[in-house]
Design a protein around this motif. Structure first.
Motif, PDB file in Angstrom:
ATOM      1  N   LEU A 175       0.841  -1.190   0.000  1.00 31.63           N
ATOM      2  CA  LEU A 175       0.000   0.000   0.000  1.00 31.63           C
ATOM      3  C   LEU A 175       0.878   1.242   0.000  1.00 31.63           C
ATOM      4  N   GLY A 176       0.656   2.131  -0.951  1.00 29.03           N
ATOM      5  CA  GLY A 176       1.386   3.390  -1.015  1.00 29.03           C
ATOM      6  C   GLY A 176       0.552   4.520  -0.462  1.00 29.03           C
ATOM      7  N   ALA A 177       1.213   5.588  -0.027  1.00 26.36           N
ATOM      8  CA  ALA A 177       0.500   6.746   0.512  1.00 26.36           C
ATOM      9  C   ALA A 177       1.360   7.990   0.367  1.00 26.36           C
ATOM     10  N   LEU A 178       0.705   9.121   0.158  1.00 28.59           N
ATOM     11  CA  LEU A 178       1.406  10.389   0.193  1.00 28.59           C
ATOM     12  C   LEU A 178       1.964  10.629   1.593  1.00 28.59           C
ATOM     13  N   GLU A 179       3.169  11.192   1.666  1.00 27.10           N
ATOM     14  CA  GLU A 179       3.771  11.471   2.970  1.00 27.10           C
ATOM     15  C   GLU A 179       2.886  12.390   3.811  1.00 27.10           C
ATOM     16  N   THR A 180       2.142  13.280   3.146  1.00 23.97           N
ATOM     17  CA  THR A 180       1.237  14.185   3.860  1.00 23.97           C
ATOM     18  C   THR A 180       0.238  13.423   4.707  1.00 23.97           C
ATOM     19  N   LEU A 181      -0.144  12.214   4.257  1.00 26.41           N
ATOM     20  CA  LEU A 181      -1.173  11.429   4.931  1.00 26.41           C
ATOM     21  C   LEU A 181      -0.604  10.424   5.924  1.00 26.41           C
ATOM     22  N   ALA A 182       0.706  10.193   5.853  1.00 20.39           N
ATOM     23  CA  ALA A 182       1.296   9.077   6.595  1.00 20.39           C
ATOM     24  C   ALA A 182       1.089   9.189   8.102  1.00 20.39           C
ATOM     25  N   GLY A 183       1.156  10.393   8.650  1.00 21.04           N
ATOM     26  CA  GLY A 183       1.043  10.533  10.096  1.00 21.04           C
ATOM     27  C   GLY A 183      -0.346  10.842  10.581  1.00 21.04           C
ATOM     28  N   SER A 184      -1.284  11.081   9.664  1.00 18.61           N
ATOM     29  CA  SER A 184      -2.629  11.493  10.074  1.00 18.61           C
ATOM     30  C   SER A 184      -3.669  10.419   9.763  1.00 18.61           C
ATOM     31  N   TYR A 185      -3.910  10.165   8.491  1.00 18.85           N
ATOM     32  CA  TYR A 185      -4.976   9.241   8.122  1.00 18.85           C
ATOM     33  C   TYR A 185      -4.512   7.795   7.989  1.00 18.85           C
ATOM     34  N   LEU A 186      -3.253   7.608   7.676  1.00 19.74           N
ATOM     35  CA  LEU A 186      -2.778   6.247   7.448  1.00 19.74           C
ATOM     36  C   LEU A 186      -2.911   5.348   8.679  1.00 19.74           C
ATOM     37  N   PRO A 187      -2.608   5.821   9.893  1.00 14.51           N
ATOM     38  CA  PRO A 187      -2.761   4.925  11.054  1.00 14.51           C
ATOM     39  C   PRO A 187      -4.171   4.365  11.216  1.00 14.51           C
ATOM     40  N   SER A 188      -5.203   5.177  10.963  1.00 17.84           N
ATOM     41  CA  SER A 188      -6.565   4.661  11.108  1.00 17.84           C
ATOM     42  C   SER A 188      -6.887   3.638  10.035  1.00 17.84           C
ATOM     43  N   VAL A 189      -6.371   3.846   8.840  1.00 16.76           N
ATOM     44  CA  VAL A 189      -6.578   2.869   7.769  1.00 16.76           C
ATOM     45  C   VAL A 189      -5.901   1.551   8.117  1.00 16.76           C
ATOM     46  N   ILE A 190      -4.676   1.643   8.636  1.00 16.80           N
ATOM     47  CA  ILE A 190      -3.946   0.431   9.018  1.00 16.80           C
ATOM     48  C   ILE A 190      -4.695  -0.315  10.119  1.00 16.80           C
ATOM     49  N   THR A 191      -5.221   0.429  11.090  1.00 19.33           N
ATOM     50  CA  THR A 191      -5.959  -0.198  12.193  1.00 19.33           C
ATOM     51  C   THR A 191      -7.209  -0.909  11.696  1.00 19.33           C
ATOM     52  N   ARG A 192      -7.981  -0.233  10.833  1.00 15.35           N
ATOM     53  CA  ARG A 192      -9.196  -0.853  10.304  1.00 15.35           C
ATOM     54  C   ARG A 192      -8.864  -2.079   9.474  1.00 15.35           C
ATOM     55  N   PHE A 193      -7.801  -1.978   8.702  1.00 15.22           N
ATOM     56  CA  PHE A 193      -7.405  -3.111   7.874  1.00 15.22           C
ATOM     57  C   PHE A 193      -7.018  -4.302   8.744  1.00 15.22           C
ATOM     58  N   ALA A 194      -6.220  -4.067   9.790  1.00 15.83           N
ATOM     59  CA  ALA A 194      -5.776  -5.151  10.659  1.00 15.83           C
ATOM     60  C   ALA A 194      -6.951  -5.832  11.351  1.00 15.83           C
ATOM     61  N   GLU A 195      -7.978  -5.048  11.710  1.00 20.09           N
ATOM     62  CA  GLU A 195      -9.145  -5.626  12.361  1.00 20.09           C
ATOM     63  C   GLU A 195      -9.930  -6.519  11.406  1.00 20.09           C
ATOM     64  N   ARG A 196     -10.021  -6.117  10.148  1.00 14.67           N
ATOM     65  CA  ARG A 196     -10.827  -6.874   9.183  1.00 14.67           C
ATOM     66  C   ARG A 196     -10.059  -8.021   8.551  1.00 14.67           C
ATOM     67  N   ARG A 197      -8.759  -7.826   8.318  1.00 14.29           N
ATOM     68  CA  ARG A 197      -7.960  -8.862   7.654  1.00 14.29           C
ATOM     69  C   ARG A 197      -6.681  -9.134   8.428  1.00 14.29           C
ATOM     70  N   PRO A 198      -6.781  -9.776   9.582  1.00 15.90           N
ATOM     71  CA  PRO A 198      -5.575 -10.067  10.363  1.00 15.90           C
ATOM     72  C   PRO A 198      -4.663 -11.090   9.686  1.00 15.90           C
ATOM     73  N   ASP A 199      -5.154 -11.724   8.628  1.00 14.16           N
ATOM     74  CA  ASP A 199      -4.354 -12.737   7.938  1.00 14.16           C
ATOM     75  C   ASP A 199      -3.402 -12.150   6.907  1.00 14.16           C
ATOM     76  N   ILE A 200      -3.455 -10.838   6.689  1.00 12.96           N
ATOM     77  CA  ILE A 200      -2.639 -10.201   5.657  1.00 12.96           C
ATOM     78  C   ILE A 200      -1.831  -9.067   6.274  1.00 12.96           C
ATOM     79  N   ASP A 201      -0.566  -8.987   5.914  1.00 10.88           N
ATOM     80  CA  ASP A 201       0.308  -7.921   6.399  1.00 10.88           C
ATOM     81  C   ASP A 201       0.330  -6.772   5.398  1.00 10.88           C
ATOM     82  N   LEU A 202       0.301  -5.561   5.914  1.00  6.22           N
ATOM     83  CA  LEU A 202       0.439  -4.380   5.069  1.00  6.22           C
ATOM     84  C   LEU A 202       1.911  -3.990   4.962  1.00  6.22           C
ATOM     85  N   GLU A 203       2.354  -3.767   3.748  1.00  6.71           N
ATOM     86  CA  GLU A 203       3.693  -3.228   3.495  1.00  6.71           C
ATOM     87  C   GLU A 203       3.498  -1.802   2.995  1.00  6.71           C
TER      88      GLU A 203
END
Length: 301
Positions: free
Chosen positions: A99-127
């Protein structure tokens, strides 16, 4: 003959080829790969000799793909992906989503996306891969180096904010609104006025980054050509210059929240539309096993 060629083409050469395509110069590709420029040049020459074709046109503005290089581009990504999948399978490693992201978003919106993803798909790792420029993310999605990317956009199609849409068809979903704030110091003449319109900003000093910046594009769409553009730098620089009274700036509200709370900046009374945190991917990749589920796992419930 074909088998002999295949034996001479190495995965590391294909990886180097991709780096040169991405960065457009041997020097920048070498920095990204942690190699000497001479090593990158040698690998490209060896690859061209093995295939019997020129892959790049060397010019003063960098390396440009030949028709043969354009044909190799898709094959290189496919072969590198297969090698990576084979390695994971042999090692019984978990599946990954790049998963790619603009640096502008990395510290603000990206953590919530990562959290939601981990809750829904714990079987897959995000890079996670971050980029300063949108063009790099779009190129990585199109060329298969990323399965998906997060960027800022608006409208009904990719590029609605004002940047050129890629020729390749891209699918997307909008995850979150990204509110904007037009800010100034409390002592600015416009700070005491209400119900501003874009005409009220004519000849104001608008602090900006570069024309490719999402917030420059948003300013063009919302504020028009009236304000005088003053190039400052990235979001932290624009915020700092605004705090020192060097101009007004159109920024994401999350980036100026602390300054607004402390009183270092105030939000001017001009109605502003939201941008959107947009997740994009290639339409022709939706048939890959599980990709659609993985992409939608990043969305809000």
């Amino acid at each position: 003959m074909l088998r002999a060629v295949a034996r001479r083409v190495e995965l590391r050469q294909l990886n180097t080829f991709e780096a040169v395509v991405r960065h457009r110069t041997v020097t920048d590709a070498a920095v990204a790969l942690g190699l000497a420029p001479s090593s990158v040049s040698q690998q490209i020459r060896t690859l061209e000799e093995a295939l019997g074709v020129a892959l790049f046109v060397r010019g003063p503005k960098g390396m440009r793909l030949t028709p043969a290089g354009q044909r190799l581009q898709g094959w290189a990504r496919s072969l590198l992906d297969q090698a990576e999948q084979a390695t994971r399978d042999v090692r019984r490693e978990r599946r990954q989503l790049r998963l790619g992201a603009l640096e502008t978003l990395a510290g603000s919106y990206l953590p919530s996306v990562i959290t939601r993803f981990a809750e829904r798909r714990p079987d897959i790792d995000l890079e996670i891969h971050t980029e300063r420029a949108r063009d790099g993310l779009l190129a990585d999605v199109i060329n298969g180096r990323l399965e998906a990317a997060l960027l800022l956009d608006s409208g009904d199609d990719v590029g609605g904010l004002g940047f050129p849409a890629p020729a390749e068809p891209l699918a997307f979903i909008d995850l979150d609104p990204v509110p904007l704030a037009l800010v100034s110091t409390p002592g600015h003449p416009l700070a005491a006025r209400s119900a501003l319109t874009p005409d009220d900003l004519t000849h104001e000093r608008l602090l900006v980054n570069v024309p490719e910046c999402s917030f420059w594009m948003a300013g063009d769409r919302i504020l028009g050509s009236g304000p005088q553009r003053i190039r400052a730098g990235g979001v932290p620089v624009m915020r700092a210059w605004a705090e020192h009274g060097l101009g007004i700036s159109l920024l994401p509200r999350f980036a100026v929240a602390d300054s607004l709370r402390s009183g270092a900046l105030v939000q001017l009374d001009l109605p502003l539309p939201d941008l959107y945190l947009r997740l994009i991917w290639r339409e022709d990749q939706e048939s890959l096993p599980g990709l659609r589920d993985v992409l939608y796992a990043a969305a809000r419930p």
